[in-house]
Design an enzyme around this catalytic site. Structure first.
Site, mmCIF file in Angstrom:
data_model
loop_
_atom_site.group_PDB
_atom_site.id
_atom_site.type_symbol
_atom_site.label_atom_id
_atom_site.label_comp_id
_atom_site.label_asym_id
_atom_site.label_seq_id
_atom_site.Cartn_x
_atom_site.Cartn_y
_atom_site.Cartn_z
ATOM 1 C CD1 TRP A 50 16.348 18.534 23.818
ATOM 2 C CD2 TRP A 50 14.814 16.910 23.899
ATOM 3 N NE1 TRP A 50 15.730 18.600 25.049
ATOM 4 C CE2 TRP A 50 14.780 17.613 25.122
ATOM 5 C CE3 TRP A 50 13.930 15.846 23.719
ATOM 6 C CZ2 TRP A 50 13.904 17.276 26.159
ATOM 7 C CZ3 TRP A 50 13.047 15.508 24.744
ATOM 8 C CH2 TRP A 50 13.038 16.217 25.955
ATOM 9 C CE LYS A 51 21.661 21.137 17.509
ATOM 10 N NZ LYS A 51 22.902 21.626 16.946
ATOM 11 C CG HIS B 262 18.868 24.803 13.481
ATOM 12 N ND1 HIS B 262 20.071 24.302 13.056
ATOM 13 C CD2 HIS B 262 18.991 25.010 14.822
ATOM 14 C CE1 HIS B 262 20.883 24.196 14.105
ATOM 15 N NE2 HIS B 262 20.250 24.625 15.183
ATOM 16 N N GLY C 66 27.454 24.047 18.220
ATOM 17 C CA GLY C 66 28.036 22.722 18.430
ATOM 18 C C GLY C 66 29.560 22.706 18.373
ATOM 19 N N GLY D 69 21.420 23.589 22.178
ATOM 20 C CA GLY D 69 21.514 22.226 21.663
ATOM 21 C C GLY D 69 22.084 21.298 22.714
ATOM 22 N N GLY D 70 23.396 21.098 22.674
ATOM 23 C CA GLY D 70 24.060 20.115 23.538
ATOM 24 C C GLY D 70 23.685 20.196 25.014
HETATM 25 C C1 PEP Z 1 21.475 24.725 18.196
HETATM 26 O O1 PEP Z 1 21.433 23.645 17.672
HETATM 27 O O2 PEP Z 1 20.589 25.543 17.960
HETATM 28 C C2 PEP Z 1 22.604 25.030 19.070
HETATM 29 C C3 PEP Z 1 22.767 26.271 19.433
HETATM 30 O O3 PEP Z 1 23.426 23.981 19.438
HETATM 31 P P1 PEP Z 1 24.585 24.028 20.563
HETATM 32 O O4 PEP Z 1 23.977 24.654 21.795
HETATM 33 O O5 PEP Z 1 24.961 22.598 20.788
HETATM 34 O O6 PEP Z 1 25.693 24.859 20.019
#
Ligand code: PEP
Length: 252
Positions: A10-11, A94, A172, A233-234
């Site tokens: 969820w960052k 990360h 992202g 992530g998203g």
């Molecule tokens: C992540 O932050 O590990 C990631 C893969 O983000 P996203 O899915 O948004 O690219």
């Protein structure tokens, strides 16, 4: 056979209410078996999210952890503190932490050892930049990061660890590695693990793909023999898309 994993990073997103609502929605719809669902809220929301997830199959991760158990480390979080709130996984290395917060391969290794000592599962992130890919240095980069992260680990410890291949250029950005590009790197990582440990250990370690994973591209990524799930992530920030990813993983 490795159980597929969907891990949501969820960052630095969501309010307290937003995080608990998302956790509740995921907990209510998540399949009970056949897929491991993990969410990683910001540290401040971990106690509230832990409470929401308590009776559910969804497991909790931290986005980072210090290697020391306590002490003079302003702003950091220690493993025993996370364990108090049922945190079972910890994302380490990360690319955002490597890029913006000075995380090194050596630090990732120390943190992984500390997490394992706490009975937690490290999720070790690695991956190449666009420049490295274009210079044909992907293999050398990920092999170096993998060996550094697993330095000093026993085969038993390695089997409690998860690897996440995340090409930096795909995080992202909406750009996903093609299923073949991802599978090629995953196969390489597994062969390095076999060389470093043994075949059984290499086969036991889940290797996740991360980088703009969403319901529309997840099934074809999971078709890769060595792709065992996603670090997302998203697309992990909405109940329906996270749950859809768990259903896709279940059918893989
Ligand atoms: C992540 O932050 O590990 C990631 C893969 O983000 P996203 O899915 O948004 O690219």
């Amino acid at each position: 056979m490795r159980t597929p994993i969907v891990a949501g990073n969820w960052k630095m997103n969501l309010t307290h209410q937003g995080a608990t609502d998302l956790a509740r929605g995921i907990a209510e719809g998540c399949p009970e078996n056949g897929v491991t669902a993990i969410v990683a809220p910001v540290a401040l929301h971990i106690p509230a999210v832990a409470e929401v997830l308590a009776a559910s199959p969804v497991l909790l991760a931290s986005q980072n952890m210090h290697w020391a158990e306590s002490g003079a480390c302003t702003g950091e979080l220690a493993g025993p503190m996370l364990r108090e709130f049922s945190v079972r996984y910890v994302i380490l290395g990360h690319s955002e932490r490597r890029q913006f917060f000075g995380e090194t391969d050596e630090g990732v290794n120390r943190k992984a050892q500390a997490a394992l000592a706490q009975g937690m599962h490290p999720i070790i992130c690695l991956g190449e930049s666009l420049q490295e890919r274009e210079a044909d240095r992907t293999q050398a980069k990920v092999e170096f990061q993998l060996r550094a992260a697993f330095a000093g680990l026993t085969a038993d410890e390695a089997q409690r660890t998860i690897v996440a291949y995340e090409p930096i250029w795909a995080i992202g950005t909406g750009k996903t590695a093609s299923p073949q590009q991802a599978q090629d790197v995953h196969a390489l990582l597994r062969s390095v693990l076999e060389d470093r440990f043994d075949r059984q250990t290499a086969q036991a370690i889940p290797i996740l793909y991360g980088g703009s994973v969403k319901p529309a591209n997840f099934a074809e990524l999971l078709a890769g023999e060595d792709i065992d799930g996603g670090l997302v992530g998203g697309a992990s920030l909405k109940v329906e898309s996270f749950l859809e990813l768990t259903r896709i993983a279940l059918g893989s």
